[in-house]
Design an enzyme around this catalytic site. Structure first.
Site, PDB file in Angstrom:
ATOM      1  N   GLN A  30      23.369 -94.642  52.279  1.00  0.00           N
ATOM      2  CA  GLN A  30      24.780 -95.264  51.368  1.00  0.00           C
ATOM      3  C   GLN A  30      24.360 -96.533  50.460  1.00  0.00           C
ATOM      4  OE1 GLN A  30      28.461 -94.999  52.939  1.00  0.00           O
ATOM      5  NE2 GLN A  30      29.701 -95.027  51.574  1.00  0.00           N
ATOM      6  N   ASN A  74      26.021 -89.651  52.806  1.00  0.00           N
ATOM      7  CA  ASN A  74      26.035 -91.197  53.438  1.00  0.00           C
ATOM      8  C   ASN A  74      26.440 -92.045  54.388  1.00  0.00           C
ATOM      9  OD1 ASN A  74      22.820 -89.871  53.532  1.00  0.00           O
ATOM     10  ND2 ASN A  74      22.585 -90.518  51.466  1.00  0.00           N
ATOM     11  N   HIS A 116      31.369 -89.861  49.337  1.00  0.00           N
ATOM     12  CA  HIS A 116      30.949 -88.879  48.365  1.00  0.00           C
ATOM     13  C   HIS A 116      29.838 -87.834  49.459  1.00  0.00           C
ATOM     14  CE1 HIS A 116      28.215 -92.313  48.175  1.00  0.00           C
ATOM     15  NE2 HIS A 116      27.356 -91.430  48.125  1.00  0.00           N
ATOM     16  N   ASP A 155      25.262 -86.375  39.249  1.00  0.00           N
ATOM     17  CA  ASP A 155      24.708 -87.744  40.224  1.00  0.00           C
ATOM     18  C   ASP A 155      24.207 -88.301  38.053  1.00  0.00           C
ATOM     19  OD1 ASP A 155      23.726 -89.080  43.247  1.00  0.00           O
ATOM     20  OD2 ASP A 155      22.476 -89.825  40.823  1.00  0.00           O
ATOM     21  N   ILE A 156      24.115 -89.545  38.292  1.00  0.00           N
ATOM     22  CA  ILE A 156      23.807 -90.043  37.490  1.00  0.00           C
ATOM     23  C   ILE A 156      21.811 -90.660  37.630  1.00  0.00           C
ATOM     24  CG2 ILE A 156      23.555 -92.722  38.516  1.00  0.00           C
ATOM     25  CD1 ILE A 156      24.772 -93.752  34.723  1.00  0.00           C
TER      26      ILE A 156
HETATM   27  P1  5GP Z   1      24.042 -92.498  48.503  1.00  0.00           P
HETATM   28  O1  5GP Z   1      23.377 -93.366  48.756  1.00  0.00           O
HETATM   29  O2  5GP Z   1      25.203 -93.947  48.818  1.00  0.00           O
HETATM   30  O3  5GP Z   1      24.823 -92.161  49.428  1.00  0.00           O
HETATM   31  O4  5GP Z   1      24.535 -91.685  46.923  1.00  0.00           O
HETATM   32  C1  5GP Z   1      24.890 -92.463  45.981  1.00  0.00           C
HETATM   33  C2  5GP Z   1      24.640 -92.185  44.619  1.00  0.00           C
HETATM   34  O5  5GP Z   1      25.726 -92.389  43.553  1.00  0.00           O
HETATM   35  C3  5GP Z   1      23.290 -91.864  43.811  1.00  0.00           C
HETATM   36  O6  5GP Z   1      22.754 -90.329  44.148  1.00  0.00           O
HETATM   37  C4  5GP Z   1      23.623 -92.134  43.137  1.00  0.00           C
HETATM   38  O7  5GP Z   1      22.557 -92.347  41.829  1.00  0.00           O
HETATM   39  C5  5GP Z   1      24.677 -92.436  42.215  1.00  0.00           C
HETATM   40  N1  5GP Z   1      25.515 -92.901  41.303  1.00  0.00           N
HETATM   41  C6  5GP Z   1      25.429 -95.072  41.679  1.00  0.00           C
HETATM   42  N2  5GP Z   1      26.441 -95.200  40.493  1.00  0.00           N
HETATM   43  C7  5GP Z   1      26.883 -93.733  40.014  1.00  0.00           C
HETATM   44  C8  5GP Z   1      27.237 -93.638  38.700  1.00  0.00           C
HETATM   45  O8  5GP Z   1      27.908 -94.868  37.854  1.00  0.00           O
HETATM   46  N3  5GP Z   1      27.428 -92.151  38.096  1.00  0.00           N
HETATM   47  C9  5GP Z   1      27.422 -91.206  38.474  1.00  0.00           C
HETATM   48  N4  5GP Z   1      27.303 -90.297  38.164  1.00  0.00           N
HETATM   49  N5  5GP Z   1      26.481 -91.318  39.843  1.00  0.00           N
HETATM   50  C10 5GP Z   1      26.521 -92.513  40.741  1.00  0.00           C
END
Ligand code: 5GP
Ligand code: ZN
Length: 137
Positions: A94, A87, A100, A31-32
């Site tokens: 989300q 999420n 994911h 995760d970034i």
């Molecule tokens: P969500 O909030 O949708 O469950 O999680 C999205 C996740 O994706 C977040 O933890 C965010 O840090 C990660 N993320 C968003 N953009 C990128 C990206 O370009 N590369 C990577 N490796 N992770 C990302």
């Protein structure tokens, strides 16, 4: 492949990512903006918005892979616990609308919060809800 989806592009290797594992169906990457050391994401290569769209075969393969990555995190990083978070929908947190699975290693004293407030339940209401969900399966 959804044209405007960043995870589709990452999954297909069109945008670089810190990849831990890749096969025909999935990419696992760091995760970034990690919650803790080793926070990683499993993403299917096929686009699914969320869990409602996911097919059973992909879901089965996904969780099987999650067990493998979980053991690797434990063995490589010595984490003391692990949260699996997924999420669905903005209200649930989300932010990227390509399915994911988060694997978040846990360490003593970390600042991760995966929490909810438990409420007392009314047995009649619980039964009504149980029936409604059961009927929808
Ligand atoms: P969500 O909030 O949708 O469950 O999680 C999205 C996740 O994706 C977040 O933890 C965010 O840090 C990660 N993320 C968003 N953009 C990128 C990206 O370009 N590369 C990577 N490796 N992770 C990302
Ligand atoms: Zn996508």
């Amino acid at each position: 492949m959804k044209d405007d989806c960043i995870f589709c592009k990452i999954a297909k290797g069109q945008i670089p990512s810190a990849t831990i594992y890749e096969d025909r169906h999935f990419r696992v990457m760091m995760d970034i903006n990690p919650a803790t050391k080793g926070h990683c994401l499993i993403i299917p290569k096929e686009h699914f918005d969320n869990i409602y769209d996911l097919d059973g075969e992909t879901a089965g393969r996904l969780f099987s892979l999650a067990t493998c990555i979980a053991r690797a995190l434990r063995d490589a990083l010595g984490c003391e616990g692990l949260n699996i978070v997924q999420n669905n929908g903005e209200i649930a947190g989300q932010t990227v609308f390509h399915f994911h699975l988060h694997l978040i290693p846990r360490y003593k004293g970390d600042d991760v919060k995966v929490a909810w407030v438990p409420h007392e339940s009314d047995p009649d209401q619980l039964e009504e809800i149980r029936k409604a969900i059961k009927a929808a399966i």
